[in-house]
Design an enzyme around this catalytic site. Structure first.
Site, mmCIF file in Angstrom:
data_model
loop_
_atom_site.group_PDB
_atom_site.id
_atom_site.type_symbol
_atom_site.label_atom_id
_atom_site.label_comp_id
_atom_site.label_asym_id
_atom_site.label_seq_id
_atom_site.Cartn_x
_atom_site.Cartn_y
_atom_site.Cartn_z
ATOM 1 C CD GLU A 86 -2.745 -1.360 -0.052
ATOM 2 O OE1 GLU A 86 -2.905 -0.394 -0.820
ATOM 3 O OE2 GLU A 86 -3.199 -2.501 -0.303
ATOM 4 C CG ASP A 125 1.787 -7.709 -5.303
ATOM 5 O OD1 ASP A 125 1.274 -7.317 -4.241
ATOM 6 O OD2 ASP A 125 1.174 -8.411 -6.131
#
Length: 457
Positions: A295, A359
């Site tokens: 995030e 990711d």
């Protein structure tokens, strides 16, 4: 109905096109919107939904897809009133079907469950009921969840972990080889302004005005939808509340908001297998830690990087730095587009680019946060695995998923996330630290050649 849907679809931007922040930002006055769509009576629509006060639009209206509205406007003139009535009735029934009697609920499950996703049986009624309550008044339900599943001690540990990973990401920016000092400085300023939301809101919404009775489940849900819509519409023209949450505490998800520059981790995802306050630190950093890093990285992915620390669209990159970023991002998109999901269906590397960047950046930031956290500590092997190995195993295990072919096809065509298998393989094959942890050798299935590896953050 199929003809109407097809025309609307053809006039819409693709999933990839809609990822472009600038492409969907068109600020118009109310008069400009009316000129764009002369056959659409916006005054009636806005009045019906409680926006008759025109001063609400003084700062303008963001129109995501002007071409779509132009085509919708043409369709109002082209298509008969009877066809529009049927189309709107179909939409009403479609959205209400899971709240009606069994023939409606069964038919909607048959299409959206069985045909589109390959699901063979519906959820038990108690789970469906929980979903309805969560959707209608999620925060009161979330308060009950938090009382049972998320202690203040867990929240404190999670906050400390976020701080560690945020610092780790800052170090990654500082040692970045392809970015100028000028852009690094601005990136660090943006990172410093990140607002972090952990577990649950401290400002619970008041649902005392929502009326419910036993006369009709559908009517209760209809009133709940209207109530929540009004809560949203009442925000127009007011300063935004930086403490408001966009997700309920029981949600198993996490998010980054580019316009708020905040990251949110509800109590629902702060549970096993992502996070366990009593578990091995390496496992927690590999699980929820990588999600936290993910995030944070979204603030610096191919779209998040276009926003500044205040949440405004603002190009703060030098031309050379933007070029260097794009070269690496394009390489990652190409890598993922080569993965075959099923038959001849490939991952869409352009659609999934933002998530794949997140990711990759997230796992590296969390890995180095763990390394710093373990400095000077004597950490034993567990089940024969080192902390570094346990970190990568935990990352893999949180994405363990069973999917049917129908679900895979739907995801590849509509979802900006790569299928879970490739989130693991595609990400870790770029991470040199993974290769060292397991003593991997070039040429092995999950070891990409150094020249092919992508590292952005």
């Amino acid at each position: 109905i199929m003809d109407i849907e097809t025309r609307l679809a053809k006039a819409s931007m693709t999933q990839v096109e809609m990822r472009d922040a600038e492409a969907t930002y068109h600020l118009m006055s109310l008069d400009e919107l009316k000129a764009l769509t002369p056959n659409l009576n916006w005054d009636i629509l806005f009045s019906k939904i409680g926006l008759s006060d025109k001063s609400k639009f003084d700062k303008g209206i963001i129109v995501g897809q002007p071409e779509f509205f132009k085509e919708a406007d043409r369709m109002i003139a082209d298509i008969s009133l009877e066809d529009w009535k049927n189309y709107l009735k179909w939409n009403l029934i479609r959205y209400a079907s899971d709240k009606l009697s069994s023939p409606f609920a069964d038919e909607t499950f048959n299409f959206y469950g069985k045909i589109l996703r390959g699901v063979e049986e519906q959820k038990p009624r108690w789970k469906e009921s929980l979903d309805f309550v969560s959707g209608a008044m999620g925060e009161p339900l979330g308060q009950l969840f938090v009382e049972k599943k998320f202690t203040p001690e867990t929240r404190a540990k999670a906050i400390a972990m976020v701080k560690n990973i945020k610092e780790s990401f800052g170090e990654r920016i500082k040692i970045n080889q392809w970015m100028s000092d000028e852009t690094k400085s601005k990136a660090l300023k943006k990172l410093a302004k990140f607002k972090v939301k952990i577990g649950y809101t401290d400002d619970w919404k008041d649902y005392s005005g929502l009326q419910a009775d036993r006369s009709s489940f559908y009517n209760n849900m209809k009133r709940a939808a209207a109530y929540n819509t009004k809560l949203n519409l009442d925000k127009i023209g007011k300063p935004y509340n930086p403490d408001e949450w966009g997700m309920t505490p029981q949600t198993v998800n996490a998010s980054y908001s580019s316009t708020r520059n905040d990251i949110t981790f509800p109590a629902g995802i702060m549970q096993p297998p992502f996070y366990d306050p009593d578990a091995d630190d390496a496992v927690n950093y590999g699980g929820i830690g990588s999600v936290i890093g993910h995030e944070i990285t979204h603030g610096f992915d191919d779209q998040g990087r276009k926003y500044d620390g205040e949440g405004n669209l603002n190009d703060w990159w030098t031309e050379d730095d933007a070029k260097n970023f794009k070269e690496r991002a394009d390489k990652l998109a190409k890598q993922f587009s080569e993965y075959v999901v099923i038959d001849s269906l490939h991952v869409n590397g352009e659609l999934t680019l933002g998530e794949n960047i997140a990711d990759l950046g997230g796992i590296i930031a969390s890995y180095y946060a763990l390394e710093k956290f373990l400095e000077g500590k004597d950490v034993p092997l567990i089940n024969g695995f080192t902390p570094q190995q346990r970190f990568f195993l935990a990352f893999s295990q949180v994405w363990a998923t069973n999917r049917r072919p129908q679900s895979m096809r739907l995801q590849v065509n509509t979802d900006p996330h790569s299928p879970e298998k490739f989130r693991v393989i595609g990400t870790m094959s770029n991470v040199e630290e993974f290769m060292k942890a397991f003593n991997g050798k070039p040429g092995e299935p999950m070891i990409r050649n150094a020249v092919d590896r992508v590292v952005i953050w």
